[in-house]
Design a protein around this motif. Structure first.
Motif, short mmCIF file in Angstrom:
data_model
loop_
_atom_site.label_atom_id
_atom_site.label_comp_id
_atom_site.label_asym_id
_atom_site.label_seq_id
_atom_site.Cartn_x
_atom_site.Cartn_y
_atom_site.Cartn_z
N LYS A 218 -4.94 6.04 3.21
CA LYS A 218 -3.90 5.32 3.95
C LYS A 218 -4.20 5.29 5.45
CE LYS A 218 1.09 5.23 4.73
NZ LYS A 218 1.12 3.80 4.95
N ARG B 182 -6.64 2.47 5.94
CA ARG B 182 -6.00 1.18 5.71
C ARG B 182 -5.06 0.82 6.85
NH1 ARG B 182 -2.32 1.45 1.69
NH2 ARG B 182 -2.57 3.65 1.23
N ASP B 183 -4.23 1.78 7.27
CA ASP B 183 -3.28 1.50 8.34
C ASP B 183 -3.97 1.27 9.68
OD1 ASP B 183 -1.12 1.56 6.63
OD2 ASP B 183 -0.45 3.57 7.22
N TYR C 182 -5.04 -2.28 9.52
CA TYR C 182 -3.83 -3.10 9.61
C TYR C 182 -3.36 -3.18 11.07
CZ TYR C 182 0.91 -4.66 9.06
OH TYR C 182 2.08 -5.37 9.19
N ARG C 183 -3.27 -2.04 11.74
CA ARG C 183 -2.79 -2.02 13.14
C ARG C 183 -3.75 -2.75 14.08
NH1 ARG C 183 -2.01 3.93 12.34
NH2 ARG C 183 -0.07 4.01 11.15
N GLU D 68 3.26 -1.61 6.91
CA GLU D 68 1.84 -1.64 7.25
C GLU D 68 1.00 -1.97 6.03
OE1 GLU D 68 1.71 0.89 11.27
OE2 GLU D 68 1.48 2.11 9.50
N SER D 69 -0.09 -1.25 5.80
CA SER D 69 -1.00 -1.63 4.71
C SER D 69 -0.35 -1.50 3.34
CB SER D 69 -2.28 -0.80 4.76
OG SER D 69 -2.04 0.56 4.49
N ASP D 70 0.58 -0.57 3.17
CA ASP D 70 1.27 -0.46 1.88
C ASP D 70 2.02 -1.75 1.56
OD1 ASP D 70 0.42 2.14 1.29
OD2 ASP D 70 2.17 3.06 2.24
#
Length: 140
Positions: free
Chosen positions: A100, A103-104, A107-108, A75-77
């Protein structure tokens, strides 16, 4: 320790091989990463063999993963670690300092809509002869 049948590149990006957005992103990375990354489609046998080394409690996301050494990022990482190595995108790494969960979520949001926004192909990308050195499954 890499499996004899499936050697592990140092930095491997696993991407959705039928996603137009993902394929365009891979093209950009190959043009701007100074050869740092190798690539494989998530749908490939090669990706399944590589991922079998990582014990997981939940399903993997279906858009991008980064294997860096012996670590799996998702994902974002994954996206932000990749961006940190790509000319023109390095500034995006600053977003790693956001929570996180935020960010995730972003991303999703994008990942769930990528087919609708950018379309998809009927089959996974086949690298050109010039690209094959960057795709371990095609080296033989």
């Amino acid at each position: 320790m890499p499996h004899a049948l499936c050697p592990m590149p140092t930095k491997l990006i696993l991407f959705d091989g039928v996603c137009n957005f993902c394929n365009g992103t891979v093209n950009y990375i190959m043009d701007h990463d100074d050869g740092v990354f190798q690539f494989a489609a998530l749908q490939s046998d090669y990706a399944r063999k590589v991922l079998s080394r990582f014990e997981r409690q939940r399903p993997l996301p279906d858009s991008v993963l980064l294997i860096d050494g012996n670590r799996l990022y998702e994902e974002s990482d994954a996206a932000l670690r990749i961006a940190a190595q790509v000319r023109g995108w390095k500034w995006l790494a600053a977003f790693r300092f956001l929570p996180k969960v935020l960010r995730d979520s972003v991303y999703r949001f994008i990942a769930r809509r990528r087919y609708r926004w950018f379309g998809k192909q009927d089959a996974c990308r086949i690298p050109t002869p010039a690209e094959r050195a960057r795709f371990p499954e095609w080296q033989n």
